[in-house]
Design a protein around this motif. Structure first.
Motif, PDB file in Angstrom:
ATOM      1  N   TRP A  65       0.851  -1.182   0.000  1.00 46.38           N
ATOM      2  CA  TRP A  65       0.000   0.000   0.000  1.00 46.38           C
ATOM      3  C   TRP A  65       0.893   1.240   0.000  1.00 46.38           C
ATOM      4  N   PHE A  66       0.481   2.200  -0.790  1.00 45.26           N
ATOM      5  CA  PHE A  66       1.194   3.464  -0.903  1.00 45.26           C
ATOM      6  C   PHE A  66       0.169   4.577  -0.830  1.00 45.26           C
ATOM      7  N   ARG A  67       0.634   5.798  -0.609  1.00 38.15           N
ATOM      8  CA  ARG A  67      -0.303   6.918  -0.580  1.00 38.15           C
ATOM      9  C   ARG A  67       0.356   8.167  -1.139  1.00 38.15           C
ATOM     10  N   GLN A  68      -0.494   9.036  -1.651  1.00 42.03           N
ATOM     11  CA  GLN A  68      -0.018  10.308  -2.168  1.00 42.03           C
ATOM     12  C   GLN A  68      -0.952  11.403  -1.684  1.00 42.03           C
ATOM     13  N   ARG A  84       4.329  10.327  -3.901  1.00 41.87           N
ATOM     14  CA  ARG A  84       3.787   9.072  -3.403  1.00 41.87           C
ATOM     15  C   ARG A  84       4.786   8.447  -2.427  1.00 41.87           C
ATOM     16  N   GLU A  85       4.268   7.857  -1.347  1.00 44.73           N
ATOM     17  CA  GLU A  85       5.138   7.268  -0.346  1.00 44.73           C
ATOM     18  C   GLU A  85       4.660   5.875   0.048  1.00 44.73           C
ATOM     19  N   PHE A  86       5.611   5.086   0.493  1.00 45.71           N
ATOM     20  CA  PHE A  86       5.335   3.739   0.968  1.00 45.71           C
ATOM     21  C   PHE A  86       4.553   3.802   2.277  1.00 45.71           C
ATOM     22  N   VAL A  87       3.579   2.896   2.425  1.00 44.57           N
ATOM     23  CA  VAL A  87       2.809   2.795   3.660  1.00 44.57           C
ATOM     24  C   VAL A  87       3.050   1.441   4.335  1.00 44.57           C
ATOM     25  N   ALA A  88       2.816   0.363   3.584  1.00 45.29           N
ATOM     26  CA  ALA A  88       2.939  -0.969   4.174  1.00 45.29           C
ATOM     27  C   ALA A  88       3.116  -1.997   3.067  1.00 45.29           C
ATOM     28  N   ALA A  89       3.711  -3.130   3.425  1.00 44.97           N
ATOM     29  CA  ALA A  89       3.878  -4.223   2.475  1.00 44.97           C
ATOM     30  C   ALA A  89       3.778  -5.549   3.201  1.00 44.97           C
ATOM     31  N   ILE A  90       3.406  -6.574   2.434  1.00 40.83           N
ATOM     32  CA  ILE A  90       3.297  -7.918   2.987  1.00 40.83           C
ATOM     33  C   ILE A  90       3.855  -8.894   1.959  1.00 40.83           C
ATOM     34  N   SER A  91       4.640  -9.834   2.427  1.00 37.49           N
ATOM     35  CA  SER A  91       5.290 -10.778   1.533  1.00 37.49           C
ATOM     36  C   SER A  91       4.296 -11.792   0.982  1.00 37.49           C
ATOM     37  N   ARG A  92       4.769 -12.594   0.035  1.00 29.04           N
ATOM     38  CA  ARG A  92       3.922 -13.615  -0.580  1.00 29.04           C
ATOM     39  C   ARG A  92       3.309 -14.540   0.467  1.00 29.04           C
ATOM     40  N   GLY A  99       2.929 -13.934   3.599  1.00 26.10           N
ATOM     41  CA  GLY A  99       2.221 -13.229   4.663  1.00 26.10           C
ATOM     42  C   GLY A  99       2.990 -13.183   5.960  1.00 26.10           C
ATOM     43  N   ARG A 100       4.142 -13.852   5.995  1.00 30.94           N
ATOM     44  CA  ARG A 100       4.884 -13.923   7.256  1.00 30.94           C
ATOM     45  C   ARG A 100       5.721 -12.672   7.508  1.00 30.94           C
ATOM     46  N   SER A 101       5.994 -11.924   6.453  1.00 28.48           N
ATOM     47  CA  SER A 101       6.815 -10.723   6.603  1.00 28.48           C
ATOM     48  C   SER A 101       6.009  -9.490   6.231  1.00 28.48           C
ATOM     49  N   THR A 102       6.032  -8.506   7.106  1.00 31.66           N
ATOM     50  CA  THR A 102       5.353  -7.237   6.840  1.00 31.66           C
ATOM     51  C   THR A 102       6.296  -6.089   7.147  1.00 31.66           C
ATOM     52  N   GLY A 103       6.016  -4.955   6.542  1.00 30.91           N
ATOM     53  CA  GLY A 103       6.810  -3.758   6.802  1.00 30.91           C
ATOM     54  C   GLY A 103       5.919  -2.541   6.759  1.00 30.91           C
ATOM     55  N   TYR A 104       6.270  -1.530   7.561  1.00 32.33           N
ATOM     56  CA  TYR A 104       5.452  -0.332   7.661  1.00 32.33           C
ATOM     57  C   TYR A 104       6.325   0.915   7.648  1.00 32.33           C
ATOM     58  N   ALA A 105       5.750   1.983   7.133  1.00 31.16           N
ATOM     59  CA  ALA A 105       6.391   3.284   7.267  1.00 31.16           C
ATOM     60  C   ALA A 105       6.321   3.682   8.743  1.00 31.16           C
ATOM     61  N   ASP A 106       7.320   4.420   9.183  1.00 28.07           N
ATOM     62  CA  ASP A 106       7.357   4.838  10.583  1.00 28.07           C
ATOM     63  C   ASP A 106       6.108   5.641  10.953  1.00 28.07           C
ATOM     64  N   GLY A 109       2.132   0.823  14.169  1.00 31.33           N
ATOM     65  CA  GLY A 109       1.330   0.774  15.381  1.00 31.33           C
ATOM     66  C   GLY A 109      -0.104   1.225  15.182  1.00 31.33           C
ATOM     67  N   ARG A 110      -0.385   1.852  14.044  1.00 30.74           N
ATOM     68  CA  ARG A 110      -1.754   2.323  13.765  1.00 30.74           C
ATOM     69  C   ARG A 110      -2.389   1.571  12.603  1.00 30.74           C
ATOM     70  N   PHE A 111      -1.582   1.154  11.636  1.00 28.34           N
ATOM     71  CA  PHE A 111      -2.080   0.464  10.447  1.00 28.34           C
ATOM     72  C   PHE A 111      -1.614  -0.987  10.470  1.00 28.34           C
ATOM     73  N   THR A 112      -2.445  -1.858   9.885  1.00 24.38           N
ATOM     74  CA  THR A 112      -2.096  -3.270   9.769  1.00 24.38           C
ATOM     75  C   THR A 112      -2.431  -3.760   8.369  1.00 24.38           C
TER      76      THR A 112
END
Length: 125
Positions: A36-39, A45-53, A55-62, A66-69
């Motif tokens: 997910w990205f947002r502008q 446009r900036e990175f928001v969150a990602a999830i691997s194929r 589903g075991r790995s996720t990443g979030y923008a700082d 803690g607020r988005f999943t």
């Protein structure tokens, strides 16, 4: 080729919650890392969150940690973004994207193979 359609955007008050969904076409959804990205108006446009194929790995923008999943349901070919404690600064067009990479690193750099058209989220103060 993957087609992505976002939904769930709208107007919400600060402190509220929204869940975005992104439905993907095709039978190979499980082979894509999703992001997910947002502008925001006037911004890049900036990175928001990602999830691997898997589903075991996720990443979030700082800014959203803690607020988005982010989550995915491969049976429904859908990726979700649950957003909570929304702030006016979260107002933006939110885009879903898919990448054939195994890892989320490319997503965190904004390098994706396919993009949706976006859904608008407006957070009022």
């Amino acid at each position: 080729q993957v087609q992505l359609v976002e939904s769930g955007g709208g107007l919400v008050q600060a402190g509220g919650s929204l869940r975005l969904a992104c439905a993907a076409s095709g039978r190979t959804f499980s082979t894509y890392t999703m992001g997910w990205f947002r502008q925001a108006p006037g911004k890049e446009r900036e990175f928001v969150a990602a999830i691997s194929r898997s589903g075991r790995s996720t990443g979030y923008a700082d800014s959203v940690k803690g607020r988005f999943t982010i989550s995915r349901d491969d049976n429904k070919n859908t990726v979700y973004l649950q957003m909570g404690s929304l702030e006016p600064e979260d107002t933006a067009v939110y885009y879903c994207a898919a990448d054939s990479s195994l890892f989320i690193a490319r997503a965190q750099r904004g390098v994706m193979d396919y993009w949706g058209k976006g859904t608008l989220v407006t957070v009022s103060s």
